[in-house]
Design a protein around this motif. Structure first.
Motif, PDB file in Angstrom:
ATOM      1  N   UNK A  36      10.480  -1.523  -7.264  1.00 35.86           N
ATOM      2  CA  UNK A  36      11.613  -0.958  -6.534  1.00 35.86           C
ATOM      3  C   UNK A  36      11.480  -1.176  -5.029  1.00 35.86           C
ATOM      4  N   UNK A  37      10.257  -1.275  -4.547  1.00 38.24           N
ATOM      5  CA  UNK A  37      10.039  -1.523  -3.121  1.00 38.24           C
ATOM      6  C   UNK A  37      10.272  -2.987  -2.764  1.00 38.24           C
ATOM      7  N   UNK A  38      10.427  -3.838  -3.772  1.00 44.15           N
ATOM      8  CA  UNK A  38      10.676  -5.247  -3.522  1.00 44.15           C
ATOM      9  C   UNK A  38       9.449  -6.019  -3.063  1.00 44.15           C
ATOM     10  N   UNK A  39       8.269  -5.547  -3.429  1.00 45.25           N
ATOM     11  CA  UNK A  39       7.040  -6.235  -3.030  1.00 45.25           C
ATOM     12  C   UNK A  39       6.883  -7.554  -3.780  1.00 45.25           C
ATOM     13  N   UNK A  40       6.339  -8.544  -3.100  1.00 48.52           N
ATOM     14  CA  UNK A  40       6.171  -9.866  -3.679  1.00 48.52           C
ATOM     15  C   UNK A  40       4.694 -10.170  -3.907  1.00 48.52           C
ATOM     16  N   UNK A  58       0.833  -1.208   0.000  1.00 57.30           N
ATOM     17  CA  UNK A  58       0.000   0.000   0.000  1.00 57.30           C
ATOM     18  C   UNK A  58       0.863   1.252   0.000  1.00 57.30           C
ATOM     19  N   UNK A  59       1.956   1.210   0.757  1.00 57.30           N
ATOM     20  CA  UNK A  59       2.863   2.355   0.774  1.00 57.30           C
ATOM     21  C   UNK A  59       3.531   2.537  -0.586  1.00 57.30           C
ATOM     22  N   UNK A  60       3.868   1.431  -1.243  1.00 51.90           N
ATOM     23  CA  UNK A  60       4.478   1.524  -2.570  1.00 51.90           C
ATOM     24  C   UNK A  60       3.495   2.090  -3.593  1.00 51.90           C
ATOM     25  N   UNK A  61       2.228   1.728  -3.473  1.00 54.89           N
ATOM     26  CA  UNK A  61       1.219   2.302  -4.364  1.00 54.89           C
ATOM     27  C   UNK A  61       1.228   3.823  -4.283  1.00 54.89           C
ATOM     28  N   UNK A 112       6.655   0.388 -11.391  1.00 56.17           N
ATOM     29  CA  UNK A 112       8.034   0.617 -10.975  1.00 56.17           C
ATOM     30  C   UNK A 112       8.138   0.864  -9.477  1.00 56.17           C
ATOM     31  N   UNK A 113       7.207   1.598  -8.914  1.00 52.50           N
ATOM     32  CA  UNK A 113       7.238   1.845  -7.469  1.00 52.50           C
ATOM     33  C   UNK A 113       7.149   0.525  -6.699  1.00 52.50           C
ATOM     34  N   UNK A 148       6.632  -6.892 -16.777  1.00 49.56           N
ATOM     35  CA  UNK A 148       7.530  -5.795 -16.433  1.00 49.56           C
ATOM     36  C   UNK A 148       8.397  -6.177 -15.240  1.00 49.56           C
ATOM     37  N   UNK A 149       9.685  -5.925 -15.341  1.00 50.43           N
ATOM     38  CA  UNK A 149      10.610  -6.064 -14.222  1.00 50.43           C
ATOM     39  C   UNK A 149      11.485  -4.822 -14.207  1.00 50.43           C
ATOM     40  N   UNK A 150      12.395  -4.758 -13.264  1.00 53.97           N
ATOM     41  CA  UNK A 150      13.308  -3.623 -13.225  1.00 53.97           C
ATOM     42  C   UNK A 150      14.264  -3.637 -14.406  1.00 53.97           C
ATOM     43  N   UNK A 151      14.396  -4.789 -15.057  1.00 48.36           N
ATOM     44  CA  UNK A 151      15.282  -4.875 -16.219  1.00 48.36           C
ATOM     45  C   UNK A 151      14.580  -4.488 -17.515  1.00 48.36           C
ATOM     46  N   UNK A 152      13.279  -4.416 -17.489  1.00 45.00           N
ATOM     47  CA  UNK A 152      12.514  -4.105 -18.696  1.00 45.00           C
ATOM     48  C   UNK A 152      11.342  -5.046 -18.818  1.00 45.00           C
ATOM     49  N   UNK A 153      11.172  -5.623 -20.019  1.00 39.64           N
ATOM     50  CA  UNK A 153      10.138  -6.627 -20.239  1.00 39.64           C
ATOM     51  C   UNK A 153      10.821  -7.978 -20.364  1.00 39.64           C
ATOM     52  N   UNK A 154      10.389  -8.922 -19.536  1.00 34.24           N
ATOM     53  CA  UNK A 154      10.962 -10.265 -19.572  1.00 34.24           C
ATOM     54  C   UNK A 154       9.924 -11.268 -20.031  1.00 34.24           C
ATOM     55  N   UNK A 155      10.418 -12.303 -20.682  1.00 38.94           N
ATOM     56  CA  UNK A 155       9.556 -13.389 -21.102  1.00 38.94           C
ATOM     57  C   UNK A 155       9.789 -14.550 -20.154  1.00 38.94           C
ATOM     58  N   UNK A 156       8.712 -15.059 -19.580  1.00 36.46           N
ATOM     59  CA  UNK A 156       8.810 -16.056 -18.533  1.00 36.46           C
ATOM     60  C   UNK A 156       9.456 -17.347 -18.984  1.00 36.46           C
TER      61      UNK A 156
END
Length: 215
Positions: free
Chosen positions: A165-169, A90-93, A161-162, A188-196
């Motif tokens: 960056x907060x490391x929420x799971x 909630x804080x990251x939101x 991104x928020x 979306x990840x911090x690296x960009x767009x990843x394919x699973x």
């Protein structure tokens, strides 16, 4: 482009790439065991209190959540059609009461770690109507439902991104093309767009590939 930017600013809208907001259990979580260890004690009252998507809910009962595990460490999960979010998430939101509604949850009968998350039920009382197909969409809200996709939450890149960056799971931000059943998932990840890829149980990581870098 400059004129369009001024117009969007005046109208109170922000241009952003859009992602589908999806609760996502970590691969290393034992889903069968977790299903046995979570319960809404007043489930009948909570389930019958559901109200229309995209509206402010009223007179919603406090949900009595019991997670009988001392190792449950997830910031977002979906259960019986509701999305539970931790205080950290909630804080990251960083959203105002006009943009989001958090419904009360009593986790006092849960394990110590789950109780410390201070979960609440997420309700988003806004619906956007902007066309989502383009690369950047003019939006009034950071987290929203869309009139053409009932029940699916979407969010802006800034909100994603928020949270990252907060490391929420417990949540992924899926590329809209990934919503199809047969589509390979991109997110979306911090690296960009990843394919699973596949879960590596030894290294405890997902083998994925960056398919698009985002500055």
């Amino acid at each position: 482009m400059w004129a369009r930017g001024i117009r969007e600013f005046i109208e109170g809208r922000v241009l952003s790439r859009v992602w589908a907001f999806a609760p996502w259990f970590p691969y290393d979580l034992d889903m069968v065991e977790f299903a046995k260890r979570r319960e809404i004690l007043n489930g009948w009252d909570v389930f019958n209190a559901r109200q229309a998507m995209g509206t402010v809910w009223k007179d919603f009962p406090v949900a009595h959540l019991k997670i009988s595990s001392d190792e449950f460490d997830i910031d977002c999960f979906s259960w019986e059609g509701y999305i539970f979010v931790s205080e950290k998430l909630r804080e990251a939101f960083g959203l105002s009461p006009a943009d989001v509604q958090y419904l009360e949850v009593d986790s006092s009968q849960s394990g110590s770690l789950a109780s410390s998350k201070h979960y609440k039920i997420l309700n988003v009382p806004v619906v956007e109507t902007a066309e989502l197909a383009s690369d950047e969409v003019a939006l009034r809200h950071s987290l929203f439902f869309h009139h053409s996709s009932p029940g699916q939450l979407f969010c802006t890149d800034a909100l994603a991104l928020r949270v990252l960056r907060a490391g929420c799971t417990g949540v992924r931000f899926l590329e809209l093309s990934s919503l199809g059943v047969s589509q390979r998932q991109r997110y979306r990840t911090l690296r960009g767009v990843e394919e699973g890829g596949e879960w590596d149980p030894v290294r405890k990581v997902v083998d994925s590939t960056v398919v698009e870098q985002i500055d």
